[in-house]
Structures are given as C-alpha cells and as structure tokens.
Scaffold this motif. Structure first.
Motif, PDB file in Angstrom:
ATOM      1  N   UNK A   1       0.826  -1.208   0.000  1.00 33.44           N
ATOM      2  CA  UNK A   1       0.000   0.000   0.000  1.00 33.44           C
ATOM      3  C   UNK A   1       0.862   1.259   0.000  1.00 33.44           C
ATOM      4  N   UNK A   2       1.931   1.246   0.769  1.00 32.40           N
ATOM      5  CA  UNK A   2       2.844   2.397   0.808  1.00 32.40           C
ATOM      6  C   UNK A   2       3.474   2.610  -0.567  1.00 32.40           C
ATOM      7  N   UNK A   3       3.911   1.532  -1.210  1.00 30.13           N
ATOM      8  CA  UNK A   3       4.505   1.632  -2.542  1.00 30.13           C
ATOM      9  C   UNK A   3       3.511   2.184  -3.556  1.00 30.13           C
ATOM     10  N   UNK A   4       2.275   1.721  -3.483  1.00 30.87           N
ATOM     11  CA  UNK A   4       1.226   2.176  -4.397  1.00 30.87           C
ATOM     12  C   UNK A   4       0.967   3.677  -4.231  1.00 30.87           C
ATOM     13  N   UNK A   5       0.821   4.105  -2.994  1.00 34.57           N
ATOM     14  CA  UNK A   5       0.569   5.522  -2.717  1.00 34.57           C
ATOM     15  C   UNK A   5       1.761   6.372  -3.149  1.00 34.57           C
ATOM     16  N   UNK A   6       2.948   5.894  -2.883  1.00 32.02           N
ATOM     17  CA  UNK A   6       4.162   6.619  -3.256  1.00 32.02           C
ATOM     18  C   UNK A   6       4.233   6.810  -4.770  1.00 32.02           C
ATOM     19  N   UNK A   7       3.937   5.747  -5.511  1.00 30.17           N
ATOM     20  CA  UNK A   7       3.951   5.851  -6.977  1.00 30.17           C
ATOM     21  C   UNK A   7       2.906   6.845  -7.482  1.00 30.17           C
ATOM     22  N   UNK A   8       1.732   6.853  -6.857  1.00 29.46           N
ATOM     23  CA  UNK A   8       0.693   7.807  -7.253  1.00 29.46           C
ATOM     24  C   UNK A   8       1.168   9.242  -7.055  1.00 29.46           C
ATOM     25  N   UNK A   9       1.791   9.501  -5.885  1.00 29.87           N
ATOM     26  CA  UNK A   9       2.297  10.854  -5.621  1.00 29.87           C
ATOM     27  C   UNK A   9       3.424  11.211  -6.578  1.00 29.87           C
ATOM     28  N   UNK A  10       4.314  10.264  -6.858  1.00 32.77           N
ATOM     29  CA  UNK A  10       5.408  10.531  -7.799  1.00 32.77           C
ATOM     30  C   UNK A  10       4.861  10.863  -9.178  1.00 32.77           C
ATOM     31  N   UNK A  11       3.868  10.094  -9.634  1.00 32.35           N
ATOM     32  CA  UNK A  11       3.262  10.352 -10.953  1.00 32.35           C
ATOM     33  C   UNK A  11       2.612  11.727 -10.986  1.00 32.35           C
ATOM     34  N   UNK A  12       1.916  12.076  -9.919  1.00 30.01           N
ATOM     35  CA  UNK A  12       1.255  13.376  -9.843  1.00 30.01           C
ATOM     36  C   UNK A  12       2.268  14.519  -9.932  1.00 30.01           C
TER      37      UNK A  12
END
Length: 183
Positions: A49-60
C-alpha cells in the motif's frame, strides 16, 4: 579503628564481588526484527500500500513538472511577440507554479511528510506487536537485554544459541510449524 577498617574492607569486597557476579549473571539475546516483519503478511500488505501511494504521488508530481516544462516551452515560443512586462509576468507565474510543486514535493516526501505519516500509520502497529512479543520472550527466557540484529547495532559475532527470533515468531504465530499447519 581496626573494626572500622575491617568493616570498610568487608563492604568494599562485598560490593566488588556482588557487582562482578551481577555483570556475569546478565543474560542477553538478539532477534532479527526485519526478518520477523518480512514473515508477517500484514507487513507485506502495508508495504504494498505504501509503494502504491508513493507511486501515485510521484506520478502526480511528474505530471505537474511536465506541465511547467510545457509552460516554459510555450513562453519561449511566444517570447518575441510579448512585451517585456507581459513576458516577466508570465515567467513569474511559471516560477510561482514551479515553487508550488516543489513545496508539494517536500510536503509529500520530505521529513515527516505525508509518506512518512502513512508509513507510521501502517507499520507502527506491526512494530508494536513485534516489540510486545519480544518483551514476552525476553521475560519468559529471563533476558535482561535483547538486541535487534537487523538494526544499526553492529554484531561482529553472534552465537545462534542466543538468537530468539524463532521464539518471537512463535509468539506471533508465524513460525514454520504454524505455516505448515495452515496449508
């Protein structure tokens, strides 16, 4: 005066002997907290879940930087047609947007940022469970100190007889025997 000297010598000898025995009477053990955490299914889910959220923020954030780059390119293309005041105004607007993205990046990924808080929210309860189990194993085995083998403490040599990692896994219900029973 001789009785006083004898009493002093006796007390000095007693405390020296007692402290010497106390130092050798202490029991130590160690565990590998990282190994234990990696055995916990909840920890793997939290990490995912942390990895998923981190990737979303990085993409944003990457998307916002691309928008700013496009704004710079558009300004460069229009530069010859703009007055100095209008060009400076647009450049300031782009820089302001760029600073906003940098601030957002710090807010998300910086020290005690949103990612840090999310990790703390998801992983701290798991750490607490492990530390509680370590405390129980330490009490059950009458250990005065338990070290974390995976931490910053450098252990040049460790005797496996003092490794209580499996005992903590048993306490958490994560031992190999328990895994085989559930299959």
């Amino acid at each position: 005066m001789t009785k006083f000297k004898l009493l002093c010598i006796f007390l000095f000898s007693f405390f020296t002997f007692a402290s010497h025995n106390f130092a050798f009477g202490q029991r130590f053990g160690y565990v590998d907290v990282e190994f234990i955490l990696n055995k916990m299914p909840d920890y793997a889910e939290a990490q995912a879940e942390i990895d998923k959220i981190s990737l979303q923020w990085q993409d944003e954030i990457q998307k916002k930087y691309k928008e700013i780059e496009a704004m710079y390119n558009k300004l460069k293309a229009e530069e010859v047609l703009l007055t100095k005041e209008l060009r400076d105004e647009k450049l300031n607007q782009i820089r302001k947007e760029e600073n906003n993205v940098k601030e957002y990046h710090r807010k998300v990924f910086g020290y005690e940022g949103l990612l840090f808080l999310k990790k703390k929210e998801l992983v701290k309860p798991l750490h607490d469970r492990v530390y509680k189990a370590v405390g129980k194993v330490a009490k059950d085995n009458r250990l005065q100190m338990v070290f974390d083998k995976s931490g910053d403490l450098v252990m040049i040599y460790t005797d496996p007889i003092y490794d209580f990692t499996e005992s903590v896994l048993d306490e958490l219900g994560l031992s190999e025997e328990n895994e085989n029973e559930t299959k």
